[in-house]
Write a protein that holds these residues in place. Structure first.
Motif, PDB file in Angstrom:
ATOM      1  N   ILE A 129     -11.941  -2.587  -2.429  1.00 48.89           N
ATOM      2  CA  ILE A 129     -11.586  -1.678  -1.550  1.00 48.89           C
ATOM      3  C   ILE A 129     -11.738  -2.606  -0.158  1.00 48.89           C
ATOM      4  O   ILE A 129     -10.785  -2.415   0.769  1.00 48.89           O
ATOM      5  CB  ILE A 129     -12.212  -0.423  -1.614  1.00 48.89           C
ATOM      6  N   SER A 151      -4.935  -2.584  -8.782  1.00 48.93           N
ATOM      7  CA  SER A 151      -3.984  -1.405  -8.322  1.00 48.93           C
ATOM      8  C   SER A 151      -3.535  -1.603  -6.989  1.00 48.93           C
ATOM      9  O   SER A 151      -4.150  -2.463  -6.211  1.00 48.93           O
ATOM     10  CB  SER A 151      -4.686   0.012  -7.948  1.00 48.93           C
ATOM     11  N   ASP A 173     -11.379   6.106  -5.415  1.00 44.73           N
ATOM     12  CA  ASP A 173     -11.027   4.938  -6.376  1.00 44.73           C
ATOM     13  C   ASP A 173     -11.754   5.509  -7.718  1.00 44.73           C
ATOM     14  O   ASP A 173     -12.693   6.304  -7.402  1.00 44.73           O
ATOM     15  CB  ASP A 173     -11.388   3.572  -5.944  1.00 44.73           C
ATOM     16  N   GLY A 218     -15.261  -2.677  -7.935  1.00 46.19           N
ATOM     17  CA  GLY A 218     -14.486  -1.792  -7.121  1.00 46.19           C
ATOM     18  C   GLY A 218     -14.594  -1.509  -5.429  1.00 46.19           C
ATOM     19  O   GLY A 218     -13.617  -1.579  -4.761  1.00 46.19           O
ATOM     20  N   TRP A 275      -4.312   3.111  -3.186  1.00 44.99           N
ATOM     21  CA  TRP A 275      -5.413   3.841  -2.640  1.00 44.99           C
ATOM     22  C   TRP A 275      -5.329   4.962  -2.143  1.00 44.99           C
ATOM     23  O   TRP A 275      -4.441   4.889  -1.013  1.00 44.99           O
ATOM     24  CB  TRP A 275      -6.541   2.977  -2.177  1.00 44.99           C
TER      25      TRP A 275
END
Length: 181
Positions: free
Chosen positions: A165, A63, A84, A161, A66
């Protein structure tokens, strides 16, 4: 006969039937930054060059955006909370990652868990492993993050994840966006 119909319906229920919402995004942010007296909401959005830098850092971007909350106290930047979702085995796991202004992880909170197994990732001891780690940490299950037997996919996917981030914030901060000041 009624018993068998009910039992059959229960047996065919999807794993989503186990969904539990633990915290809202705001509650998670307050847990991670209890001293914050002001919050700004915005979006962390990476451009194409930043996505390439994210990939080069080993955190393949799935992606480019966020949801971001900036924590402040008396106007001073404390850090950020990013929201997320990752897929566990079949269902989404929603979580929040708090980073201090230097980019070190301050806390991880599980917001919603929808799988039938693996919810042990909510245990404080597992989430505490991330605290203090930054973009230079491997953040890999089996390396610096312990696995939980029976929750391997949840552990791996949430860890991936979180790594994504941490790397995304590290890459984005170099451009000095307004949310980083």
């Amino acid at each position: 006969m009624r018993f068998w119909v009910t039992a059959a319906a229960m047996a065919s229920a999807s794993p989503a039937a186990f969904a539990v919402d633990y915290l809202s995004a705001d509650q998670a942010a307050q847990l991670i930054f209890p001293e914050a007296d002001h919050w700004d909401s915005s979006t962390l959005a990476l451009d194409a060059a930043q996505l390439q830098a994210l990939d080069a850092a080993g955190a393949k971007g799935r992606s480019a955006r966020w949801e971001l909350r900036t924590a402040r106290k008396a106007g001073a930047l404390l850090g950020w909370v990013l929201l997320d979702n990752v897929v566990g085995k079949y269902e989404l796991i929603s979580y929040a990652v708090g980073l201090d202004r230097e980019g070190a992880i301050r806390g991880v909170e599980i917001l919603s868990y929808r799988e039938s197994h693996g919810s042990e990732i909510r245990l404080p001891a597992w989430r505490k492993q991330f605290v203090g780690k930054n973009a230079s940490a491997p953040l890999r299950v089996g390396s610096d993050i312990a696995n939980i037997s029976g929750a391997t996919l949840s552990c791996s996917h949430v860890t991936d994840g979180i790594r994504r981030i941490v790397q995304a914030v590290d890459v984005a901060r170099r451009a000095q966006p307004a949310w980083a000041r």
